[in-house]
Write a protein that holds these residues in place. Structure first.
Motif, PDB file in Angstrom:
ATOM      1  N   VAL A  10       8.258   6.623   3.065  1.00 14.47           N
ATOM      2  CA  VAL A  10       7.087   6.130   2.892  1.00 14.47           C
ATOM      3  C   VAL A  10       6.711   7.516   1.355  1.00 14.47           C
ATOM      4  O   VAL A  10       5.758   7.708   2.049  1.00 14.47           O
ATOM      5  CB  VAL A  10       6.949   5.387   3.003  1.00 14.47           C
ATOM      6  CG1 VAL A  10       6.016   4.152   2.804  1.00 14.47           C
ATOM      7  CG2 VAL A  10       7.318   4.426   4.016  1.00 14.47           C
ATOM      8  N   PRO A  11       7.164   6.811  -0.330  1.00 16.31           N
ATOM      9  CA  PRO A  11       6.410   8.033  -0.605  1.00 16.31           C
ATOM     10  C   PRO A  11       5.125   7.254  -1.434  1.00 16.31           C
ATOM     11  O   PRO A  11       5.045   6.214  -1.302  1.00 16.31           O
ATOM     12  CB  PRO A  11       7.053   7.937  -1.868  1.00 16.31           C
ATOM     13  CG  PRO A  11       7.747   6.174  -2.239  1.00 16.31           C
ATOM     14  CD  PRO A  11       7.994   5.923  -0.254  1.00 16.31           C
ATOM     15  N   GLY A  12       4.132   8.706  -1.240  1.00 19.04           N
ATOM     16  CA  GLY A  12       2.174   7.946  -1.364  1.00 19.04           C
ATOM     17  C   GLY A  12       2.530   7.451  -2.924  1.00 19.04           C
ATOM     18  O   GLY A  12       2.091   6.580  -3.235  1.00 19.04           O
ATOM     19  N   HIS A  13       3.504   8.161  -3.417  1.00 18.28           N
ATOM     20  CA  HIS A  13       3.260   7.824  -4.935  1.00 18.28           C
ATOM     21  C   HIS A  13       5.033   7.241  -5.359  1.00 18.28           C
ATOM     22  O   HIS A  13       5.443   8.435  -6.016  1.00 18.28           O
ATOM     23  CB  HIS A  13       2.875   8.956  -5.950  1.00 18.28           C
ATOM     24  CG  HIS A  13       1.802   9.522  -5.854  1.00 18.28           C
ATOM     25  ND1 HIS A  13       0.428   8.084  -5.939  1.00 18.28           N
ATOM     26  CD2 HIS A  13       1.033  10.062  -5.205  1.00 18.28           C
ATOM     27  CE1 HIS A  13      -0.608   8.608  -5.778  1.00 18.28           C
ATOM     28  NE2 HIS A  13      -0.496   9.825  -5.421  1.00 18.28           N
ATOM     29  N   PRO A  14       5.623   6.062  -5.330  1.00 20.70           N
ATOM     30  CA  PRO A  14       7.286   5.595  -5.439  1.00 20.70           C
ATOM     31  C   PRO A  14       7.088   6.053  -7.008  1.00 20.70           C
ATOM     32  O   PRO A  14       7.297   4.810  -7.796  1.00 20.70           O
ATOM     33  CB  PRO A  14       7.224   4.487  -4.936  1.00 20.70           C
ATOM     34  CG  PRO A  14       5.838   3.703  -5.083  1.00 20.70           C
ATOM     35  CD  PRO A  14       4.681   5.313  -5.569  1.00 20.70           C
ATOM     36  N   SER A  15       7.447   7.174  -7.449  1.00 24.74           N
ATOM     37  CA  SER A  15       8.616   7.985  -8.659  1.00 24.74           C
ATOM     38  C   SER A  15       9.440   7.153  -8.493  1.00 24.74           C
ATOM     39  O   SER A  15      10.883   6.332  -7.733  1.00 24.74           O
ATOM     40  CB  SER A  15       8.240   8.859  -8.941  1.00 24.74           C
ATOM     41  OG  SER A  15       9.192   9.488  -7.672  1.00 24.74           O
ATOM     42  N   GLY A  74      -1.484 -10.276  -6.172  1.00 23.88           N
ATOM     43  CA  GLY A  74       0.060  -9.747  -5.512  1.00 23.88           C
ATOM     44  C   GLY A  74      -0.483  -8.590  -6.327  1.00 23.88           C
ATOM     45  O   GLY A  74      -1.130  -7.966  -5.731  1.00 23.88           O
ATOM     46  N   THR A  75       0.978  -8.081  -5.949  1.00 20.19           N
ATOM     47  CA  THR A  75       1.474  -6.470  -6.815  1.00 20.19           C
ATOM     48  C   THR A  75       0.986  -6.115  -7.394  1.00 20.19           C
ATOM     49  O   THR A  75       0.879  -6.209  -8.617  1.00 20.19           O
ATOM     50  CB  THR A  75       2.766  -6.016  -5.888  1.00 20.19           C
ATOM     51  OG1 THR A  75       3.472  -7.087  -4.651  1.00 20.19           O
ATOM     52  CG2 THR A  75       3.143  -5.110  -5.398  1.00 20.19           C
ATOM     53  N   MET A  76       0.032  -4.730  -7.014  1.00 18.86           N
ATOM     54  CA  MET A  76      -0.177  -4.110  -8.602  1.00 18.86           C
ATOM     55  C   MET A  76       0.709  -3.025  -8.627  1.00 18.86           C
ATOM     56  O   MET A  76       0.512  -1.674  -8.060  1.00 18.86           O
ATOM     57  CB  MET A  76      -1.320  -3.474  -8.913  1.00 18.86           C
ATOM     58  CG  MET A  76      -2.573  -4.513  -7.912  1.00 18.86           C
ATOM     59  SD  MET A  76      -4.325  -4.164  -8.099  1.00 18.86           S
ATOM     60  CE  MET A  76      -5.146  -6.152  -7.438  1.00 18.86           C
ATOM     61  N   SER A  77       1.851  -3.427  -9.689  1.00 15.78           N
ATOM     62  CA  SER A  77       2.595  -1.856  -9.604  1.00 15.78           C
ATOM     63  C   SER A  77       3.078  -1.553 -10.835  1.00 15.78           C
ATOM     64  O   SER A  77       2.794  -2.870 -11.450  1.00 15.78           O
ATOM     65  CB  SER A  77       3.732  -1.872  -9.048  1.00 15.78           C
ATOM     66  OG  SER A  77       4.691  -3.295  -9.149  1.00 15.78           O
ATOM     67  N   ALA A  82      -6.438  -9.388  -7.587  1.00 11.21           N
ATOM     68  CA  ALA A  82      -7.047  -9.627  -5.856  1.00 11.21           C
ATOM     69  C   ALA A  82      -4.998  -8.797  -5.275  1.00 11.21           C
ATOM     70  O   ALA A  82      -3.893  -9.194  -6.148  1.00 11.21           O
ATOM     71  CB  ALA A  82      -6.891 -11.242  -5.490  1.00 11.21           C
ATOM     72  N   GLY A  83      -4.937  -7.802  -4.810  1.00 20.71           N
ATOM     73  CA  GLY A  83      -3.644  -6.908  -3.551  1.00 20.71           C
ATOM     74  C   GLY A  83      -4.305  -6.328  -3.526  1.00 20.71           C
ATOM     75  O   GLY A  83      -4.610  -5.720  -4.267  1.00 20.71           O
ATOM     76  N   GLU A  84      -2.976  -5.595  -3.692  1.00 18.68           N
ATOM     77  CA  GLU A  84      -2.573  -3.787  -3.184  1.00 18.68           C
ATOM     78  C   GLU A  84      -1.763  -3.219  -3.829  1.00 18.68           C
ATOM     79  O   GLU A  84      -0.519  -4.263  -4.685  1.00 18.68           O
ATOM     80  CB  GLU A  84      -3.076  -3.130  -1.985  1.00 18.68           C
ATOM     81  CG  GLU A  84      -4.585  -3.817  -1.023  1.00 18.68           C
ATOM     82  CD  GLU A  84      -5.287  -3.577  -1.291  1.00 18.68           C
ATOM     83  OE1 GLU A  84      -5.351  -1.876  -2.380  1.00 18.68           O
ATOM     84  OE2 GLU A  84      -6.379  -3.875  -0.793  1.00 18.68           O
ATOM     85  N   GLY A  85      -1.524  -1.737  -4.505  1.00 19.77           N
ATOM     86  CA  GLY A  85      -0.302  -1.567  -4.730  1.00 19.77           C
ATOM     87  C   GLY A  85      -0.786  -0.761  -5.626  1.00 19.77           C
ATOM     88  O   GLY A  85      -1.735   0.570  -5.455  1.00 19.77           O
ATOM     89  N   PRO A  86       0.570   0.414  -6.003  1.00 19.88           N
ATOM     90  CA  PRO A  86       0.281   1.982  -6.420  1.00 19.88           C
ATOM     91  C   PRO A  86      -0.232   2.132  -7.874  1.00 19.88           C
ATOM     92  O   PRO A  86      -1.254   3.456  -8.053  1.00 19.88           O
ATOM     93  CB  PRO A  86       1.763   2.798  -6.378  1.00 19.88           C
ATOM     94  CG  PRO A  86       2.670   0.911  -7.147  1.00 19.88           C
ATOM     95  CD  PRO A  86       1.806   0.230  -5.899  1.00 19.88           C
ATOM     96  N   ALA A 144       1.232  -1.658   0.104  1.00 18.42           N
ATOM     97  CA  ALA A 144      -0.395   0.155  -0.037  1.00 18.42           C
ATOM     98  C   ALA A 144       0.710   1.254  -0.288  1.00 18.42           C
ATOM     99  O   ALA A 144       0.542   2.296  -0.295  1.00 18.42           O
ATOM    100  CB  ALA A 144      -0.866   0.177   1.189  1.00 18.42           C
ATOM    101  N   TRP A 145       2.629   0.645   0.358  1.00 16.91           N
ATOM    102  CA  TRP A 145       3.320   2.629   0.892  1.00 16.91           C
ATOM    103  C   TRP A 145       2.769   3.381   1.429  1.00 16.91           C
ATOM    104  O   TRP A 145       2.870   4.595   1.032  1.00 16.91           O
ATOM    105  CB  TRP A 145       3.605   3.273  -0.482  1.00 16.91           C
ATOM    106  CG  TRP A 145       4.302   2.007  -1.455  1.00 16.91           C
ATOM    107  CD1 TRP A 145       3.954   0.988  -2.559  1.00 16.91           C
ATOM    108  CD2 TRP A 145       5.449   2.538  -2.012  1.00 16.91           C
ATOM    109  NE1 TRP A 145       4.428   0.502  -3.970  1.00 16.91           N
ATOM    110  CE2 TRP A 145       5.687   1.111  -2.995  1.00 16.91           C
ATOM    111  CE3 TRP A 145       6.433   2.363  -0.936  1.00 16.91           C
ATOM    112  CZ2 TRP A 145       7.060   0.593  -3.193  1.00 16.91           C
ATOM    113  CZ3 TRP A 145       7.798   2.596  -1.686  1.00 16.91           C
ATOM    114  CH2 TRP A 145       8.241   1.590  -2.836  1.00 16.91           C
TER     115      TRP A 145
END
Length: 435
Positions: A75-80, A235-238, A265-269, A46-47
Motif C-alpha cells: 500500500v503506497p503512502g502516495h499512490p502515483s 467521499g474520497t479526496m483523490s 467530508a471524507g479522506e484521501g491522498p 487513507a491508503w
C-alpha cells in the motif's frame, strides 16, 4: 449456491467498492447462499493499513456470515501511477494461492471478480473454467482508461499493451457487469457482445438514507444556522475528483455570499493539499469519514450536494454517492459533459455544468442557493429516482436471481441488473450449476 468473490476492497472500509462488495455478500448470505471472500486488508481511502490487520493474513474469519480471507498487499503512502500498478500486482500475487485453494477444495458455483483490481481477475476466470464454475466480472472502474486519461500513466506503448491485456481478460469471463449504461457501452466498444454484458448499479439503502431536517448536529457543531446555505461534498479526496475546483468556487464566493458554506467530508491522498488551499477561508469546513449511524444526518445537512469531476473521467465511473444524494431528497450540482451517463442521471434532479469550470460552479451554486422551491423540486425528483433505480434490496435480489437463473422475463430492465437471466446471456437452464 456457493459464491466465491475476489476483490481488493472489503469491509470494514466504509466507502467506495468495499461497501458494495460487503453488502452484496451479506445480502447473498441472507438469501441462503454460502459466500466466501478473498480480499486485502482495509486501507482505503487513507491508503494505510490499520495495525490490527497486519497479523491476520491468510486467516479466515466469519464476518456477518461471510467467510473472509485477507492477503498481504503493498500500500503506497502516495499512490502515483506506477505505485498503483505495483499495489494491484501485489494483490494479484498474494491472492493467487487462496483463490486456487478455495476453488479446488470448496468448488464454488460462481466465481466473481471485482475490478479494481483487474490484475487479480485474470486468474479468477482461468480457475473458474477449470472447476466448472460460472465466471463473473463486475467492473466498478475502468482502471486502464482512468490511469492514462487522468495522467497517472503516460507511456503510449504501455497503454496499448495494457488495453490488449484488459480486452483479453474481459473476454475470458462468462458475464461482465458494470454500474451504468454509459459504462456498458464502453464495454461493447472494447469488444464484448451485448449478451455478455449487464448493468448492476451501485445501490443505496433507501430506508437508512431518507429525507431529514436540515438542522442537524453538524450545523450545530459548525455554528451554522437555518439561513446558512451548505454545499456538501462527501467521499474520497483523490486526484480524479477535481476537488480543487470546489475550493476555488468557495474562495470566489466568500466575500459576495458569506452565508454559503462548503463542507468536504471524507479522506484521501489529496485531503492535506485541499486543506492547504482552503487555509484561512472560514466558509470551507473539513470533516473526516462519518460513521454509518450519522451518515443520514450528514446528507440532510446539505442544501445541495456537489459532484465535481475532471473532464477526463467522464463515463469511466458513475459516482456511487449519487444514489445517497438522491435518497436524501437533496439536489446536486454535477460536473459532466452533455451526453455522458452522469449528465443523464442528474438532469431534472439537479444542475449539470461543464467539468473543470469553477466559474460555472460558482454560478450554479448561486442559482440553487437563491431558489428554495427549485431545490425542493429537484430533491423530490431525486428521491423518486432513488426508489426506482437505486434501491439495495431490488438490485441485489435481481443479481442473485440472475446468478441462480430465477429471473422473470417481464421484470424491468432499467434498474440494477436485468431482471431476467436470459436477458443478460444466462439461459435459465444453464445459468448456474445446482449447489
Amino acid at each position: 449456491m456457493r459464491v466465491l468473490l475476489v476483490g481488493i476492497n472489503y469491509a470494514p472500509d466504509l466507502i467506495g467498492v468495499a461497501k458494495y462488495n460487503a453488502e452484496l455478500c451479506e445480502s447473498l448470505v441472507a438469501d441462503g447462499h454460502e459466500v466466501r471472500v478473498i480480499t486485502a486488508p482495509p486501507y482505503y481511502p487513507a491508503w494505510k493499513i490499520p495495525s490490527a490487520f497486519k497479523s491476520s493474513y491468510f486467516r479466515s474469519r466469519d464476518i456477518h456470515g461471510v467467510r473472509v480471507t485477507r492477503t498481504p498487499i503493498y500500500v503506497p503512502g502516495h499512490p502515483s501511477g506506477v505505485r498503483r500498478l505495483v499495489h494491484h500486482a501485489s494483490f494479484a500475487l498474494t491472492s493467487a494461492a487462496p483463490v486456487l485453494f478455495e476453488a479446488l477444495s470448496w468448488r464454488p458455483d460462481v466465481m466473481i471478480a471485482v475490478a479494481p483490481s483487474l490484475m487479480s481477475a485474470a486468474l479468477v476466470s482461468f480457475v473458474a473454467r477449470r472447476v466448472g464454475a460460472r465466471s463473473w466480472l463486475h467492473v466498478q472502474d475502468f482502471e486502464v482508461d482512468a490511469a492514462f486519461d487522468l495522467g497517472l500513466l503516460r507511456n503510449p506503448s504501455l497503454r496499448k499493451w495494457m488495453l490488449r491485456v484488459e480486452a483479453a481478460i474481459l473476454r475470458s469471463f462468462d458475464n461482465v457487469s458494470t454500474i451504468s449504461q454509459a459504462m456498458i457501452e464502453r464495454l461493447r466498444i472494447k469488444g464484448l457482445r451485448p449478451d455478455k454484458t449487464a448493468e448492476v448499479r451501485n445501490w443505496i439503502d433507501t430506508t437508512a438514507i431518507c429525507p431529514g431536517s436540515r438542522m442537524t448536529k453538524y450545523r450545530q457543531a459548525l455554528k451554522l444556522g437555518e439561513d446558512d446555505i451548505i454545499a456538501l461534498y462527501s467521499g474520497t479526496m483523490s486526484n480524479k475528483q477535481g476537488l480543487e475546483l470546489v475550493i476555488e468556487a468557495a474562495i470566489g464566493l466568500e466575500k459576495s455570499h458569506p452565508h454559503i458554506h462548503f463542507i468536504l467530508a471524507g479522506e484521501g491522498p489529496h485531503k492535506m493539499r485541499l486543506e492547504q488551499l482552503a487555509a484561512g477561508h472560514r466558509n470551507v469546513h473539513f470533516l473526516g469519514l462519518q460513521p454509518n449511524d450519522s451518515f443520514n444526518q450528514l446528507m440532510a445537512t446539505a442544501d445541495f450536494h456537489l459532484i465535481p469531476q475532471k473532464a477526463e473521467a467522464a463515463d469511466l465511473v458513475l459516482p456511487s454517492k449519487l444514489g445517497a444524494i438522491f435518497a436524501s431528497a437533496r439536489p446536486v450540482i454535477a460536473m459532466a459533459e452533455e451526453g455522458t451517463g452522469l449528465a443523464a442521471e442528474v438532469t431534472n434532479a439537479g444542475l449539470v455544468i461543464p467539468p473543470g469550470d469553477s466559474s460555472a460552479l460558482e454560478l450554479a451554486i448561486c442559482q440553487l442557493s437563491e431558489a428554495p422551491a427549485l431545490r425542493a423540486h429537484y430533491g423530490e425528483e431525486g428521491r423518486k429516482r432513488a426508489l426506482d433505480r437505486w434501491d439495495r434490496r431490488t438490485i441485489v435480489r435481481r443479481w442473485s436471481d440472475a446468478m441462480t437463473g430465477q429471473g422473470n422475463a417481464t421484470g424491468p430492465t432499467n434498474v440494477g441488473l436485468t431482471a431476467a437471466a436470459s436477458e443478460i446471456g444466462l439461459p435459465v437452464e444453464d445459468a448456474v450449476r445446482s449447489p
